[in-house]
Motif scaffolding. Structure first.
Motif, PDB file in Angstrom:
ATOM      1  N   TYR B  33      61.678  62.169  49.551  1.00 11.33           N
ATOM      2  CA  TYR B  33      61.620  61.886  50.975  1.00 11.33           C
ATOM      3  C   TYR B  33      60.597  62.801  51.654  1.00 11.33           C
ATOM      4  O   TYR B  33      60.365  63.936  51.206  1.00 11.33           O
ATOM      5  CB  TYR B  33      62.983  62.154  51.642  1.00 11.33           C
ATOM      6  N   TYR B  35      60.110  64.172  55.664  1.00  8.78           N
ATOM      7  CA  TYR B  35      60.551  64.260  57.042  1.00  8.78           C
ATOM      8  C   TYR B  35      59.523  65.106  57.786  1.00  8.78           C
ATOM      9  O   TYR B  35      58.779  65.887  57.172  1.00  8.78           O
ATOM     10  CB  TYR B  35      61.914  64.954  57.139  1.00  8.78           C
ATOM     11  N   GLN B  37      58.938  67.495  61.638  1.00  8.95           N
ATOM     12  CA  GLN B  37      59.526  68.064  62.845  1.00  8.95           C
ATOM     13  C   GLN B  37      58.394  68.537  63.741  1.00  8.95           C
ATOM     14  O   GLN B  37      57.740  69.551  63.449  1.00  8.95           O
ATOM     15  CB  GLN B  37      60.464  69.217  62.497  1.00  8.95           C
ATOM     16  N   GLN B  41      61.089  69.236  68.831  1.00  9.35           N
ATOM     17  CA  GLN B  41      61.715  67.924  68.714  1.00  9.35           C
ATOM     18  C   GLN B  41      62.594  67.859  67.466  1.00  9.35           C
ATOM     19  O   GLN B  41      62.678  68.801  66.701  1.00  9.35           O
ATOM     20  CB  GLN B  41      60.644  66.835  68.679  1.00  9.35           C
ATOM     21  N   LYS B  42      63.252  66.730  67.292  1.00 11.51           N
ATOM     22  CA  LYS B  42      64.171  66.631  66.173  1.00 11.51           C
ATOM     23  C   LYS B  42      63.431  66.355  64.865  1.00 11.51           C
ATOM     24  O   LYS B  42      62.276  65.929  64.849  1.00 11.51           O
ATOM     25  CB  LYS B  42      65.251  65.583  66.396  1.00 11.51           C
ATOM     26  N   VAL B  43      64.104  66.637  63.772  1.00  8.45           N
ATOM     27  CA  VAL B  43      63.581  66.317  62.447  1.00  8.45           C
ATOM     28  C   VAL B  43      63.632  64.795  62.285  1.00  8.45           C
ATOM     29  O   VAL B  43      64.667  64.185  62.480  1.00  8.45           O
ATOM     30  CB  VAL B  43      64.422  66.995  61.349  1.00  8.45           C
ATOM     31  N   PHE B  45      62.798  61.237  60.075  1.00  4.27           N
ATOM     32  CA  PHE B  45      62.577  60.614  58.777  1.00  4.27           C
ATOM     33  C   PHE B  45      61.233  59.887  58.773  1.00  4.27           C
ATOM     34  O   PHE B  45      60.899  59.176  59.725  1.00  4.27           O
ATOM     35  CB  PHE B  45      63.711  59.629  58.497  1.00  4.27           C
ATOM     36  N   SER B  55      60.956  52.949  49.324  1.00  8.93           N
ATOM     37  CA  SER B  55      62.206  52.220  49.497  1.00  8.93           C
ATOM     38  C   SER B  55      62.543  52.013  50.973  1.00  8.93           C
ATOM     39  O   SER B  55      63.192  51.041  51.333  1.00  8.93           O
ATOM     40  CB  SER B  55      63.364  52.906  48.771  1.00  8.93           C
ATOM     41  N   GLU B  56      62.092  52.928  51.827  1.00 11.58           N
ATOM     42  CA  GLU B  56      62.297  52.752  53.257  1.00 11.58           C
ATOM     43  C   GLU B  56      61.266  53.608  53.986  1.00 11.58           C
ATOM     44  O   GLU B  56      60.869  54.656  53.486  1.00 11.58           O
ATOM     45  CB  GLU B  56      63.705  53.185  53.675  1.00 11.58           C
ATOM     46  N   PHE B  91      58.536  68.292  55.963  1.00  7.88           N
ATOM     47  CA  PHE B  91      59.501  68.677  54.935  1.00  7.88           C
ATOM     48  C   PHE B  91      59.563  67.609  53.854  1.00  7.88           C
ATOM     49  O   PHE B  91      59.703  66.425  54.148  1.00  7.88           O
ATOM     50  CB  PHE B  91      60.901  68.834  55.524  1.00  7.88           C
ATOM     51  N   LEU B 105      70.632  66.144  49.874  1.00  6.04           N
ATOM     52  CA  LEU B 105      69.197  66.316  49.900  1.00  6.04           C
ATOM     53  C   LEU B 105      68.865  67.789  49.740  1.00  6.04           C
ATOM     54  O   LEU B 105      69.461  68.632  50.397  1.00  6.04           O
ATOM     55  CB  LEU B 105      68.611  65.820  51.221  1.00  6.04           C
ATOM     56  N   PHE B 107      65.897  70.316  50.422  1.00  7.29           N
ATOM     57  CA  PHE B 107      64.670  70.359  51.203  1.00  7.29           C
ATOM     58  C   PHE B 107      63.774  71.501  50.750  1.00  7.29           C
ATOM     59  O   PHE B 107      64.241  72.579  50.372  1.00  7.29           O
ATOM     60  CB  PHE B 107      64.992  70.577  52.691  1.00  7.29           C
TER      61      PHE B 107
END
Lengths: 114, 116
Positions: B33, B35, B37, B41-43, B45, B55-56, B91, B105, B107
């Motif tokens: 994955y 991610y 930040q 602000q927020k982390v 995806f 996959s997404e 990340f 997960l 990280f």
């Protein structure tokens, strides 16, 4: 869709005082809930998680959190703050089905005052 | 405990340049994955990757972004033509499996990307 709201981007507590970091979530299916901690210059570390079963979950470093479905909350607590607890804390949610895409809150910076 | 390793820890680049952020996931993990930040602000995806394909992905992950697992150990995020708003901490994360509740997960410590 899932989302997380953390109330208070900065929280200050005195050493030895109770730590309470608030988190509310929304999820269309039963959620999995997480708290992550980020120390300065480090990555995110899992503090604790709720998946199923007991609603009070204990994590590392004396932290615990309680899943309250009626309140859609997952607040993080620690009875007595230590200087080493100063960090940023992130609440996160993931749907219990499907891919492990985790949605994070904005984070709460915890300051511990000696 | 095993670690996810990210390099470099800091990357400074000029707007419009290509950057590649590198990650070495934990060796027996299968899901990867990215991610990010943005400061204050927020982390968020960006993308998940399994079996050599995405996959997404989120709406942030547009055509300027790509991911690759070139050699079975590294997992890279490429930004083709960086913009100022790409400045963020990126990340990398990996997990052994995806659908079970017991998986977590792991990280990395992040790469701080600054676009000037």
């Amino acid at each position: 869709a899932q989302s997380v709201t953390q109330l208070g981007s900065h929280v200050s507590v005195s050493e030895g005082a109770l730590v309470l970091l608030r988190c509310n979530y929304s999820s269309s299916v039963p959620p999995y809930l997480f708290w992550y901690v980020q120390y300065p210059n480090q990555g995110l570390q899992l503090l604790l998680k709720y998946t199923t079963g007991a609603t009070l979950v204990k994590g590392i470093n004396g932290f615990e959190a309680e899943f309250k479905k009626s309140e859609t909350s997952f607040h993080l607590t620690k009875p007595s703050a230590h200087m080493s607890d100063a960090a940023e804390y992130f609440c996160a949610v993931r749907n219990s089905g499907g891919y492990q895409k985790v949605t994070f809150g904005i984070g709460t910076k915890l300051q511990v005052i000696p | 405990e095993p670690e996810v390793t990210q390099t470099p820890s800091h990357q400074v680049t000029q707007m419009g340049q290509e950057v590649i952020l590198r990650c070495v996931p934990i060796s027996n993990h299968l899901y990867f994955y990215w991610y990010r930040q943005i400061l204050g602000q927020k982390v968020e995806f960006l993308v998940s990757f399994y079996n050599n394909e995405i996959s997404e992905k989120s709406e942030i992950f547009d055509d300027q972004f790509s991911v690759e697992r070139p050699d079975g150990s590294n997992f890279t995020l490429k930004i083709r033509s960086t913009k100022l708003e790409d400045s963020a901490m990126y990340f990398c994360a990996s997990s052994e499996a995806q659908r079970t509740s017991n998986e977590k997960l792991f990280f990395g410590s992040g790469t701080q990307l600054s676009v000037l």
